[in-house]
Design a protein around this motif. Structure first.
Motif, PDB file in Angstrom:
ATOM      1  N   GLU A   1      53.741  31.021  34.716  1.00 24.18           N
ATOM      2  CA  GLU A   1      53.663  32.374  35.264  1.00 24.18           C
ATOM      3  C   GLU A   1      54.530  31.840  36.222  1.00 24.18           C
ATOM      4  OE1 GLU A   1      49.831  32.041  35.816  1.00 24.18           O
ATOM      5  OE2 GLU A   1      48.865  32.057  33.797  1.00 24.18           O
ATOM      6  N   TYR A   2      54.961  31.496  36.432  1.00 22.42           N
ATOM      7  CA  TYR A   2      56.136  31.598  38.174  1.00 22.42           C
ATOM      8  C   TYR A   2      57.522  31.244  38.095  1.00 22.42           C
ATOM      9  CZ  TYR A   2      50.828  30.430  39.179  1.00 22.42           C
ATOM     10  OH  TYR A   2      49.643  30.348  39.614  1.00 22.42           O
ATOM     11  N   GLY A   3      58.150  32.418  37.487  1.00 21.57           N
ATOM     12  CA  GLY A   3      59.277  32.189  37.123  1.00 21.57           C
ATOM     13  C   GLY A   3      60.011  33.754  38.292  1.00 21.57           C
ATOM     14  N   TYR A   4      61.246  33.542  38.191  1.00 22.50           N
ATOM     15  CA  TYR A   4      61.806  33.673  39.353  1.00 22.50           C
ATOM     16  C   TYR A   4      62.057  35.436  38.916  1.00 22.50           C
ATOM     17  CZ  TYR A   4      63.511  30.300  42.886  1.00 22.50           C
ATOM     18  OH  TYR A   4      63.659  29.582  42.891  1.00 22.50           O
ATOM     19  N   SER A   5      62.028  36.348  37.093  1.00 16.42           N
ATOM     20  CA  SER A   5      61.819  36.797  36.569  1.00 16.42           C
ATOM     21  C   SER A   5      60.724  37.530  37.365  1.00 16.42           C
ATOM     22  CB  SER A   5      62.640  36.859  34.988  1.00 16.42           C
ATOM     23  OG  SER A   5      61.397  35.783  34.220  1.00 16.42           O
ATOM     24  N   GLN A   6      59.884  37.673  37.633  1.00 14.17           N
ATOM     25  CA  GLN A   6      58.200  38.305  37.537  1.00 14.17           C
ATOM     26  C   GLN A   6      58.398  38.474  39.310  1.00 14.17           C
ATOM     27  OE1 GLN A   6      56.096  35.005  35.629  1.00 14.17           O
ATOM     28  NE2 GLN A   6      56.903  35.799  33.378  1.00 14.17           N
ATOM     29  N   GLY A   7      59.638  38.317  39.614  1.00 11.73           N
ATOM     30  CA  GLY A   7      58.688  39.031  41.510  1.00 11.73           C
ATOM     31  C   GLY A   7      58.867  38.667  42.362  1.00 11.73           C
ATOM     32  N   LEU A   8      58.955  38.679  43.144  1.00  8.24           N
ATOM     33  CA  LEU A   8      59.308  37.829  44.427  1.00  8.24           C
ATOM     34  C   LEU A   8      58.146  37.158  45.079  1.00  8.24           C
ATOM     35  CD1 LEU A   8      61.137  37.018  46.962  1.00  8.24           C
ATOM     36  CD2 LEU A   8      60.101  39.252  47.951  1.00  8.24           C
ATOM     37  N   LEU A   9      56.941  37.192  44.880  1.00  5.17           N
ATOM     38  CA  LEU A   9      56.359  37.092  45.036  1.00  5.17           C
ATOM     39  C   LEU A   9      55.246  35.412  43.848  1.00  5.17           C
ATOM     40  CD1 LEU A   9      53.190  36.270  47.022  1.00  5.17           C
ATOM     41  CD2 LEU A   9      51.933  37.331  44.829  1.00  5.17           C
ATOM     42  N   ARG A  10      55.705  35.789  42.614  1.00  6.89           N
ATOM     43  CA  ARG A  10      55.961  34.737  41.658  1.00  6.89           C
ATOM     44  C   ARG A  10      56.368  33.274  41.560  1.00  6.89           C
ATOM     45  NH1 ARG A  10      51.884  35.630  36.800  1.00  6.89           N
ATOM     46  NH2 ARG A  10      50.585  37.351  37.396  1.00  6.89           N
ATOM     47  N   ALA A  11      57.704  34.060  42.153  1.00  8.72           N
ATOM     48  CA  ALA A  11      59.075  33.255  42.368  1.00  8.72           C
ATOM     49  C   ALA A  11      58.568  32.484  43.936  1.00  8.72           C
ATOM     50  CB  ALA A  11      60.352  34.297  42.730  1.00  8.72           C
ATOM     51  N   SER A  12      58.144  32.997  45.256  1.00  6.66           N
ATOM     52  CA  SER A  12      57.817  31.780  45.918  1.00  6.66           C
ATOM     53  C   SER A  12      57.067  31.012  45.852  1.00  6.66           C
ATOM     54  CB  SER A  12      57.413  32.448  47.092  1.00  6.66           C
ATOM     55  OG  SER A  12      56.419  33.788  46.791  1.00  6.66           O
ATOM     56  N   ILE A  13      55.527  31.114  44.766  1.00  6.34           N
ATOM     57  CA  ILE A  13      54.941  30.320  44.595  1.00  6.34           C
ATOM     58  C   ILE A  13      55.799  29.539  43.451  1.00  6.34           C
ATOM     59  CG2 ILE A  13      52.630  29.987  43.561  1.00  6.34           C
ATOM     60  CD1 ILE A  13      52.063  32.670  43.880  1.00  6.34           C
ATOM     61  N   GLY A  14      56.464  29.697  42.187  1.00  7.62           N
ATOM     62  CA  GLY A  14      56.469  28.418  41.790  1.00  7.62           C
ATOM     63  C   GLY A  14      58.099  27.491  42.370  1.00  7.62           C
ATOM     64  N   THR A  15      58.869  28.280  43.552  1.00  9.54           N
ATOM     65  CA  THR A  15      59.470  27.512  44.501  1.00  9.54           C
ATOM     66  C   THR A  15      58.375  26.633  44.557  1.00  9.54           C
ATOM     67  OG1 THR A  15      61.133  29.224  44.231  1.00  9.54           O
ATOM     68  CG2 THR A  15      61.238  27.375  45.923  1.00  9.54           C
ATOM     69  N   SER A  16      58.018  27.442  45.450  1.00  5.36           N
ATOM     70  CA  SER A  16      56.729  26.094  46.487  1.00  5.36           C
ATOM     71  C   SER A  16      55.817  25.112  46.035  1.00  5.36           C
ATOM     72  CB  SER A  16      55.554  27.318  46.976  1.00  5.36           C
ATOM     73  OG  SER A  16      56.215  27.497  47.951  1.00  5.36           O
ATOM     74  N   ALA A  17      55.811  25.333  44.983  1.00  3.44           N
ATOM     75  CA  ALA A  17      54.810  24.575  43.168  1.00  3.44           C
ATOM     76  C   ALA A  17      55.816  23.269  42.863  1.00  3.44           C
ATOM     77  CB  ALA A  17      54.477  25.045  42.347  1.00  3.44           C
ATOM     78  N   VAL A  18      57.251  23.777  42.599  1.00  9.16           N
ATOM     79  CA  VAL A  18      58.785  22.767  42.330  1.00  9.16           C
ATOM     80  C   VAL A  18      58.267  21.761  43.494  1.00  9.16           C
ATOM     81  CG1 VAL A  18      60.557  22.106  42.274  1.00  9.16           C
ATOM     82  CG2 VAL A  18      59.726  23.819  40.941  1.00  9.16           C
ATOM     83  N   LEU A  19      58.678  22.228  45.095  1.00 11.70           N
ATOM     84  CA  LEU A  19      59.221  21.825  46.343  1.00 11.70           C
ATOM     85  C   LEU A  19      57.450  20.313  46.449  1.00 11.70           C
ATOM     86  CD1 LEU A  19      61.119  24.345  48.322  1.00 11.70           C
ATOM     87  CD2 LEU A  19      61.743  22.486  47.375  1.00 11.70           C
ATOM     88  N   VAL A  20      56.564  21.010  46.675  1.00  5.30           N
ATOM     89  CA  VAL A  20      55.635  20.547  46.342  1.00  5.30           C
ATOM     90  C   VAL A  20      55.275  19.228  45.646  1.00  5.30           C
ATOM     91  CG1 VAL A  20      53.141  20.064  46.241  1.00  5.30           C
ATOM     92  CG2 VAL A  20      54.440  21.530  47.980  1.00  5.30           C
ATOM     93  N   THR A  21      55.933  19.270  44.424  1.00  4.74           N
ATOM     94  CA  THR A  21      56.019  18.161  43.365  1.00  4.74           C
ATOM     95  C   THR A  21      56.891  17.252  43.637  1.00  4.74           C
ATOM     96  OG1 THR A  21      55.355  19.681  41.694  1.00  4.74           O
ATOM     97  CG2 THR A  21      56.737  17.890  41.049  1.00  4.74           C
ATOM     98  N   ALA A  22      58.499  18.177  44.409  1.00  2.00           N
ATOM     99  CA  ALA A  22      58.890  16.661  44.354  1.00  2.00           C
ATOM    100  C   ALA A  22      58.453  16.176  45.789  1.00  2.00           C
ATOM    101  CB  ALA A  22      60.453  17.532  44.459  1.00  2.00           C
ATOM    102  N   ALA A  23      57.730  16.077  46.623  1.00  3.63           N
ATOM    103  CA  ALA A  23      57.003  16.197  47.892  1.00  3.63           C
ATOM    104  C   ALA A  23      56.527  14.912  47.621  1.00  3.63           C
ATOM    105  CB  ALA A  23      56.908  16.672  48.762  1.00  3.63           C
ATOM    106  N   LEU A  24      55.713  14.647  45.989  1.00  2.00           N
ATOM    107  CA  LEU A  24      54.625  14.254  45.280  1.00  2.00           C
ATOM    108  C   LEU A  24      55.418  12.848  44.719  1.00  2.00           C
ATOM    109  CD1 LEU A  24      51.496  16.062  43.603  1.00  2.00           C
ATOM    110  CD2 LEU A  24      51.954  15.442  46.290  1.00  2.00           C
TER     111      LEU A  24
END
Length: 68
Positions: free
Chosen positions: A15-38
């Motif tokens: 649900e959070y790819g870059y092709s689905q809009g700016l809000l979903r892209a920022s949520i997806g990127t944040s999710a990736v960065l939080v996972t990397a921090a974990l």
């Protein structure tokens, strides 16, 4: 907490790819960065491994978002 985060990320994986809009892209990127921090915090005692794996998680996650 880490397992709950990974379970949430697995449930919402498509649900959070870059092709689905700016809000979903920022949520997806944040999710990736939080996972990397974990990953970093889980392996912080072995710094080279923590750096390598958190960088790999970031690169693969953001790459997946970009081409999804």
């Amino acid at each position: 907490m880490r397992l709950a985060w990974l379970a949430w990320l697995a449930r919402n994986f498509t649900e959070y790819g870059y092709s689905q809009g700016l809000l979903r892209a920022s949520i997806g990127t944040s999710a990736v960065l939080v996972t990397a921090a974990l990953v970093w915090f889980a392996l912080h005692r072995n710094r080279p491994l923590a750096v390598a794996l958190s960088g790999l998680v970031s690169a693969l996650g953001i790459g997946w978002l970009a081409f999804h």
